[in-house]
Write a protein that holds these residues in place. Structure first.
Motif, PDB file in Angstrom:
ATOM      1  N   ILE A 130      -1.599   7.334  -2.845  1.00 13.44           N
ATOM      2  CA  ILE A 130      -2.333   8.561  -2.521  1.00 13.44           C
ATOM      3  C   ILE A 130      -3.811   8.227  -2.487  1.00 13.44           C
ATOM      4  O   ILE A 130      -4.335   7.593  -3.419  1.00 13.44           O
ATOM      5  N   HIS A 131      -4.487   8.640  -1.425  1.00 13.67           N
ATOM      6  CA  HIS A 131      -5.919   8.355  -1.314  1.00 13.67           C
ATOM      7  C   HIS A 131      -6.670   8.896  -2.522  1.00 13.67           C
ATOM      8  O   HIS A 131      -6.536  10.053  -2.882  1.00 13.67           O
ATOM      9  N   LYS A 132      -7.415   8.017  -3.175  1.00 13.51           N
ATOM     10  CA  LYS A 132      -8.242   8.312  -4.355  1.00 13.51           C
ATOM     11  C   LYS A 132      -7.416   8.583  -5.613  1.00 13.51           C
ATOM     12  O   LYS A 132      -7.936   9.048  -6.622  1.00 13.51           O
ATOM     13  N   ASP A 133      -6.112   8.305  -5.562  1.00 14.00           N
ATOM     14  CA  ASP A 133      -5.279   8.438  -6.759  1.00 14.00           C
ATOM     15  C   ASP A 133      -4.431   7.175  -6.902  1.00 14.00           C
ATOM     16  O   ASP A 133      -3.359   7.057  -6.318  1.00 14.00           O
ATOM     17  N   VAL A 134      -4.947   6.226  -7.653  1.00 13.69           N
ATOM     18  CA  VAL A 134      -4.219   4.979  -7.876  1.00 13.69           C
ATOM     19  C   VAL A 134      -3.818   4.895  -9.350  1.00 13.69           C
ATOM     20  O   VAL A 134      -3.842   3.830  -9.967  1.00 13.69           O
ATOM     21  N   SER A 135      -3.442   6.017  -9.901  1.00 11.27           N
ATOM     22  CA  SER A 135      -3.103   6.110 -11.313  1.00 11.27           C
ATOM     23  C   SER A 135      -1.947   5.194 -11.700  1.00 11.27           C
ATOM     24  O   SER A 135      -1.857   4.761 -12.854  1.00 11.27           O
ATOM     25  N   PHE A 136      -1.066   4.888 -10.742  1.00 15.04           N
ATOM     26  CA  PHE A 136       0.078   4.025 -11.062  1.00 15.04           C
ATOM     27  C   PHE A 136      -0.363   2.612 -11.430  1.00 15.04           C
ATOM     28  O   PHE A 136       0.375   1.873 -12.088  1.00 15.04           O
ATOM     29  N   ILE A 137      -1.576   2.206 -11.026  1.00 11.04           N
ATOM     30  CA  ILE A 137      -2.075   0.874 -11.365  1.00 11.04           C
ATOM     31  C   ILE A 137      -2.525   0.819 -12.820  1.00 11.04           C
ATOM     32  O   ILE A 137      -2.491  -0.236 -13.457  1.00 11.04           O
ATOM     33  N   VAL A 220      10.416   9.532   2.679  1.00 14.22           N
ATOM     34  CA  VAL A 220       9.886   8.882   1.479  1.00 14.22           C
ATOM     35  C   VAL A 220      11.021   8.657   0.483  1.00 14.22           C
ATOM     36  O   VAL A 220      11.764   9.585   0.171  1.00 14.22           O
ATOM     37  N   PHE A 221      11.136   7.430   0.000  1.00 18.50           N
ATOM     38  CA  PHE A 221      12.102   7.133  -1.043  1.00 18.50           C
ATOM     39  C   PHE A 221      11.467   7.371  -2.413  1.00 18.50           C
ATOM     40  O   PHE A 221      10.371   6.878  -2.688  1.00 18.50           O
ATOM     41  N   LYS A 222      12.153   8.128  -3.234  1.00 18.86           N
ATOM     42  CA  LYS A 222      11.719   8.395  -4.612  1.00 18.86           C
ATOM     43  C   LYS A 222      12.650   7.615  -5.537  1.00 18.86           C
ATOM     44  O   LYS A 222      13.802   7.990  -5.740  1.00 18.86           O
ATOM     45  N   GLU A 235       6.923  11.756  -5.594  1.00 14.71           N
ATOM     46  CA  GLU A 235       7.022  13.154  -5.213  1.00 14.71           C
ATOM     47  C   GLU A 235       5.634  13.747  -4.938  1.00 14.71           C
ATOM     48  O   GLU A 235       5.469  14.544  -4.015  1.00 14.71           O
ATOM     49  N   LYS A 236       4.652  13.346  -5.732  1.00 15.88           N
ATOM     50  CA  LYS A 236       3.287  13.825  -5.518  1.00 15.88           C
ATOM     51  C   LYS A 236       2.777  13.381  -4.146  1.00 15.88           C
ATOM     52  O   LYS A 236       2.156  14.160  -3.408  1.00 15.88           O
ATOM     53  N   TYR A 237       3.053  12.117  -3.803  1.00 17.43           N
ATOM     54  CA  TYR A 237       2.671  11.625  -2.468  1.00 17.43           C
ATOM     55  C   TYR A 237       3.384  12.416  -1.377  1.00 17.43           C
ATOM     56  O   TYR A 237       2.769  12.846  -0.395  1.00 17.43           O
ATOM     57  N   TYR A 238       4.682  12.600  -1.553  1.00 14.38           N
ATOM     58  CA  TYR A 238       5.481  13.342  -0.568  1.00 14.38           C
ATOM     59  C   TYR A 238       4.879  14.724  -0.318  1.00 14.38           C
ATOM     60  O   TYR A 238       4.809  15.185   0.826  1.00 14.38           O
ATOM     61  N   ASN A 239       4.414  15.367  -1.366  1.00 15.66           N
ATOM     62  CA  ASN A 239       3.849  16.713  -1.236  1.00 15.66           C
ATOM     63  C   ASN A 239       2.511  16.723  -0.498  1.00 15.66           C
ATOM     64  O   ASN A 239       2.076  17.783  -0.028  1.00 15.66           O
ATOM     65  N   THR A 240       1.853  15.567  -0.381  1.00 16.69           N
ATOM     66  CA  THR A 240       0.603  15.508   0.389  1.00 16.69           C
ATOM     67  C   THR A 240       0.859  15.472   1.893  1.00 16.69           C
ATOM     68  O   THR A 240      -0.046  15.762   2.685  1.00 16.69           O
ATOM     69  N   LEU A 241       2.069  15.107   2.299  1.00 15.81           N
ATOM     70  CA  LEU A 241       2.377  14.958   3.722  1.00 15.81           C
ATOM     71  C   LEU A 241       2.511  16.319   4.398  1.00 15.81           C
ATOM     72  O   LEU A 241       3.177  17.218   3.870  1.00 15.81           O
ATOM     73  N   GLU A 242       1.923  16.435   5.575  1.00 15.41           N
ATOM     74  CA  GLU A 242       1.984  17.683   6.332  1.00 15.41           C
ATOM     75  C   GLU A 242       2.845  17.545   7.576  1.00 15.41           C
ATOM     76  O   GLU A 242       2.998  18.509   8.331  1.00 15.41           O
ATOM     77  N   CYS A 243       3.390  16.364   7.802  1.00 10.77           N
ATOM     78  CA  CYS A 243       4.240  16.122   8.968  1.00 10.77           C
ATOM     79  C   CYS A 243       5.683  16.525   8.642  1.00 10.77           C
ATOM     80  O   CYS A 243       5.991  16.949   7.529  1.00 10.77           O
TER      81      CYS A 243
END
Length: 276
Positions: A130-137, A220-222, A235-243
């Motif tokens: 997610i742009h500007k969210d690299v919390s997983f690192i 998106v695979f979760k 899931e958070k990334y998936y929710n950012t998608l508008e397509c």
């Protein structure tokens, strides 16, 4: 060209492990984490080969068996255009993208943000950012920016990547993957800083192409027991998608794409088949 797996070079530069079914088949581009060559991960794609598909699993410039010394976020996009140009000229424009393994999914996503989404019918990805969210690192952005600066100065310098310990679901199978990789590609975990800067730099800066929305249909695979990503991050990334989009839950560990490839290949194929 004979049916089945073939090894080819595009423009005498990009190495492709290519599965050929026919000129009229669906075309699937595959990216992977570029710490080894595409041929070592062929097992992860075998379930796709029972379908009428052409697979173009390629090594990015300067990695694997591809030529060239340079690898960057810019070559990620230019390499993808090169592969798409080749497929469009020699096969058809029925082209789909599978961002696979770990960082391979992030790099495919970066290319989609960078305009590749206009040239493909659909996209499926495992691993995301997610742009500007690299919390997983698990590191603050200021430190990642510092690391990025060092990587830009010393792109060919290498560090040894330490795989996070994992004792969760299917840990025996997940850990065995790295044991086998160490035997097949002993230097796989000695990672160029350019690889890490590509992953980090794509997400932390305000002017990144990742600000651009992805417009092609995206699956998106979760992965529920991933050693790198919390399930909630997918899931958070998936929710950012508008397509147009779909979320597929995988009740397994990170390397299940390799030892249980059917879990990923079948949903990806069905998604692609529905968007030809």
């Amino acid at each position: 060209m004979q049916k089945g797996w073939n090894q080819i070079f595009i423009k005498d530069k990009l190495f492709v492990n290519h599965h050929f079914s026919g000129k009229d088949a669906m075309n699937i581009i595959v990216t992977h984490t570029p710490i080894c060559s595409a041929t070592l991960l062929q097992k992860a794609l075998e379930p796709l080969t029972k379908h009428h598909v052409n697979i173009f699993h390629f090594d990015f410039s300067g990695t694997g068996q591809s030529k060239g010394k340079k690898f960057s976020v810019d070559t990620i996009i230019s390499d993808m255009h090169t592969v798409i140009d080749y497929i469009s000229k020699n096969f058809s424009d029925n082209i789909h993208l599978l961002g696979y393994t770990g960082i391979g999914g992030i790099f495919a996503q970066y290319a989609a943000h960078g305009g590749i989404d206009k040239r493909i019918k659909s996209f499926a990805q495992f691993a995301c950012v997610i742009h500007k969210d690299v919390s997983f690192i698990g590191k603050p952005i200021w430190l990642l920016k510092a690391m990025y600066g060092i990587a830009k100065l010393l792109p060919n310098a290498k560090i040894t990547f330490d795989v996070p310990k994992f004792d969760g679901y299917n840990a025996d199978k997940d850990n065995q993957f790295y044991e086998e990789l160490a035997k097949k590609a002993p230097n796989a975990m000695k990672t160029k800083l350019s690889l890490l800067s590509g992953m980090v730099g794509s997400a932390i800066f305000n002017n990144s192409v990742m600000k651009n929305p992805i417009k092609c249909p995206t699956l998106v695979f979760k992965v529920m027991h991933d050693r790198y990503f919390p399930a909630e991050y997918f899931e958070k990334y998936y929710n950012t998608l508008e397509c147009e989009k779909k979320l597929v839950e995988i009740n397994d560990a990170h390397n299940s794409y390799y030892y249980n490839a059917e879990l990923f290949c079948e949903p990806a194929y069905e998604w692609f088949a529905g968007h030809q």
